[in-house]
Design a protein around this motif. Structure first.
Motif, PDB file in Angstrom:
ATOM      1  N   VAL A   1      42.332 -47.461 -90.953  1.00  0.00           N
ATOM      2  CA  VAL A   1      42.950 -46.498 -91.860  1.00  0.00           C
ATOM      3  C   VAL A   1      44.427 -46.445 -91.506  1.00  0.00           C
ATOM      4  N   TYR A   2      45.262 -46.976 -92.393  1.00  0.00           N
ATOM      5  CA  TYR A   2      46.702 -47.012 -92.142  1.00  0.00           C
ATOM      6  C   TYR A   2      47.348 -45.751 -92.709  1.00  0.00           C
ATOM      7  N   ASN A   3      48.138 -45.085 -91.880  1.00  0.00           N
ATOM      8  CA  ASN A   3      48.750 -43.822 -92.279  1.00  0.00           C
ATOM      9  C   ASN A   3      50.109 -44.052 -92.899  1.00  0.00           C
ATOM     10  N   SER A   4      50.669 -42.952 -93.440  1.00  0.00           N
ATOM     11  CA  SER A   4      52.011 -43.022 -94.019  1.00  0.00           C
ATOM     12  C   SER A   4      52.998 -43.531 -92.981  1.00  0.00           C
ATOM     13  N   ARG A   5      54.025 -44.191 -93.481  1.00  0.00           N
ATOM     14  CA  ARG A   5      55.002 -44.775 -92.562  1.00  0.00           C
ATOM     15  C   ARG A   5      55.918 -43.697 -91.992  1.00  0.00           C
TER      16      ARG A   5
END
Length: 271
Positions: free
Chosen positions: A267-271
């Motif tokens: 799960v990639y989060n906001s940058r």
């Protein structure tokens, strides 16, 4: 639902006042919509200025991970506004602004998805060629008719051969022949061809899929793929080593490795 969208880039600046285009931010996703449906989203000079402005905002946006570009109405885009062109109201700067906008999209570190329905002609095909992922309806009509109209189809001449090969690109660009979405998929001009009745649902599903996949590694991979024919091997390799170090040092890579160990999807989060 549109109530969660912001009508301007999340940069803290003034909202963009656009007449021919809609720019919306939806979390990590930017939604850019060509919005002249009464003329099948033909692009006038004002439209090129606004596309360039939007592309610059996308390029500079530190939060966005992916972009969805669509056309409002029954066509994606029919390219340059021929009425404006025939009236000799199209300045040379039109072509400069247009390609600078496309180059900003092409070289941004966002995954750019283009959804094509109806006509995608001339500039309306050049724009998807500067994107990363192309989704078309099976009955879409794609082509570069500029040569039949007495001018050059922009840097479609530069990008088209990279997708479909030089021979097919010459045929399309010189003859001005169109292809439908099914043929476009067969020759590599688009990446997905979907039934018209499934278009909106498939576009959203694929957009969310690529947004979820938009790790730092994926974005750096996009930049490498965009550059591969412009650099000699040694310079390309040095660029690769630099960008690989960025990807491996990112939190996204840590998350991918943790997910692998824990046997789950990352799960990639906001940058």
């Amino acid at each position: 639902t549109t109530d969660r969208y912001s009508e301007h880039p999340p940069t803290g600046g003034k909202p963009m006042e656009l007449q021919t285009t809609r720019y919306q931010t939806d979390g990590d996703l930017v939604r850019l919509t060509l919005d002249r449906p009464d003329v099948l989203n033909a692009v006038n000079y004002q439209g090129t200025l606004e596309l360039h402005q939007a592309a610059q905002a996308i390029h500079n946006d530190p939060h966005a991970r992916a972009v969805l570009i669509r056309g409002n109405g029954r066509a994606f885009c029919t390219g340059i506004d021929l009425k404006e062109l025939a009236a000799e109201e199209t300045p040379h700067d039109y072509f400069v602004q247009w390609d600078q906008a496309l180059r900003l999209l092409e070289t941004s570190d966002k995954i750019i998805i283009c959804a094509i329905q109806g006509y995608a002609l001339g500039g309306g095909l050049q724009l998807p060629l500067a994107c990363d992922i192309r989704i078309a309806t099976e009955d879409a009509v794609l082509g570069l008719p500029a040569a039949k109209e007495g001018f050059i189809p922009g840097l479609g001449t530069y990008r088209l051969p990279r997708y479909i090969g030089l021979g097919r690109a010459k045929r399309m660009a010189i003859s001005g022949e169109n292809v439908d979405g099914i043929e476009a998929l067969r020759i590599g001009l688009v990446d997905y061809a979907v039934r018209p009745q499934d278009f909106d649902r498939e576009v959203e599903k694929l957009t969310q899929r690529y947004l979820a996949l938009s790790s730092e590694g994926a974005r750096q991979t996009k930049l490498m793929l965009s550059a591969y024919q412009d650099l000699p091997h040694g310079q390309f390799f040095e660029e690769y080593l630099h960008r690989q170090s960025i990807a491996i040092a990112s939190p996204d890579h840590d998350e991918a490795m943790a997910a692998f160990r824990e046997k789950r999807d990352p799960v990639y989060n906001s940058r």
